[in-house]
Design a protein around this motif. Structure first.
Motif, PDB file in Angstrom:
ATOM      1  N   GLN A  89      69.802  54.883 -33.282  1.00 22.73           N
ATOM      2  CA  GLN A  89      68.964  55.770 -34.093  1.00 22.73           C
ATOM      3  C   GLN A  89      68.800  57.239 -33.614  1.00 22.73           C
ATOM      4  N   SER A  90      68.532  57.878 -34.743  1.00 21.35           N
ATOM      5  CA  SER A  90      68.667  59.204 -34.498  1.00 21.35           C
ATOM      6  C   SER A  90      67.169  59.709 -34.896  1.00 21.35           C
ATOM      7  N   THR A  91      66.617  60.621 -34.329  1.00 15.19           N
ATOM      8  CA  THR A  91      65.036  61.222 -34.659  1.00 15.19           C
ATOM      9  C   THR A  91      65.004  62.593 -34.389  1.00 15.19           C
ATOM     10  N   PHE A  92      64.189  63.146 -35.222  1.00 15.30           N
ATOM     11  CA  PHE A  92      63.990  64.530 -35.300  1.00 15.30           C
ATOM     12  C   PHE A  92      62.382  64.961 -34.969  1.00 15.30           C
ATOM     13  N   THR A  93      62.078  65.695 -33.989  1.00 11.50           N
ATOM     14  CA  THR A  93      60.935  65.845 -33.789  1.00 11.50           C
ATOM     15  C   THR A  93      60.438  67.478 -33.479  1.00 11.50           C
ATOM     16  N   TRP A  94      59.285  67.644 -33.648  1.00 12.76           N
ATOM     17  CA  TRP A  94      58.997  69.242 -33.485  1.00 12.76           C
ATOM     18  C   TRP A  94      57.905  69.374 -32.563  1.00 12.76           C
ATOM     19  N   ALA A  95      57.578  70.168 -31.578  1.00 10.84           N
ATOM     20  CA  ALA A  95      56.779  70.388 -30.656  1.00 10.84           C
ATOM     21  C   ALA A  95      56.242  71.922 -30.667  1.00 10.84           C
ATOM     22  N   MET A  96      55.012  72.297 -30.634  1.00 13.19           N
ATOM     23  CA  MET A  96      54.468  73.495 -30.554  1.00 13.19           C
ATOM     24  C   MET A  96      53.666  73.709 -29.189  1.00 13.19           C
TER      25      MET A  96
END
Length: 100
Positions: A89-96
């Motif tokens: 599986q491929s995932t994309f996340t974003w953290a601030m």
């Protein structure tokens, strides 16, 4: 019975406001000793690769970190969008992250 793994975390700062990090992790639990097991209780092995650029803004107080990750197992471990079993599986996340 044994299990083991390795992880590598290189990171390079191109400027004071931009860096690029990568992460490679490999974990083998073929004997089913710990954590990673399939639905039948059999051990599995996984390789993961992650790429993380980091943008530093707001005078260094805010870090913006998009992240792309690919996990690949030696057995079907995930379910895709069509409901079929798949090994990766491929995932994309974003953290601030705000620093004060």
């Amino acid at each position: 019975k044994t299990w083991g793994g390795i992880a590598l975390y290189p990171k390079y700062d191109f400027t004071s406001t931009f860096s690029l990090g990568a992460r490679y992790e490999s974990f083998s639990n073929k004997d089913g000793v710990t954590a990673l097991i399939d639905a039948n209780g059999n051990g599995v092995s996984v390789n993961s690769f992650t790429i993380t650029p980091t943008f530093t803004v707001a005078d260094g107080h805010l870090l913006l970190k998009p992240e792309f990750r690919v996990d690949s197992y030696d057995k079907n471990f995930f379910v895709d969008g069509d409901g079929k079993d798949t090994k990766s599986q491929s995932t994309f996340t974003w953290a601030m992250i705000y620093k004060f």
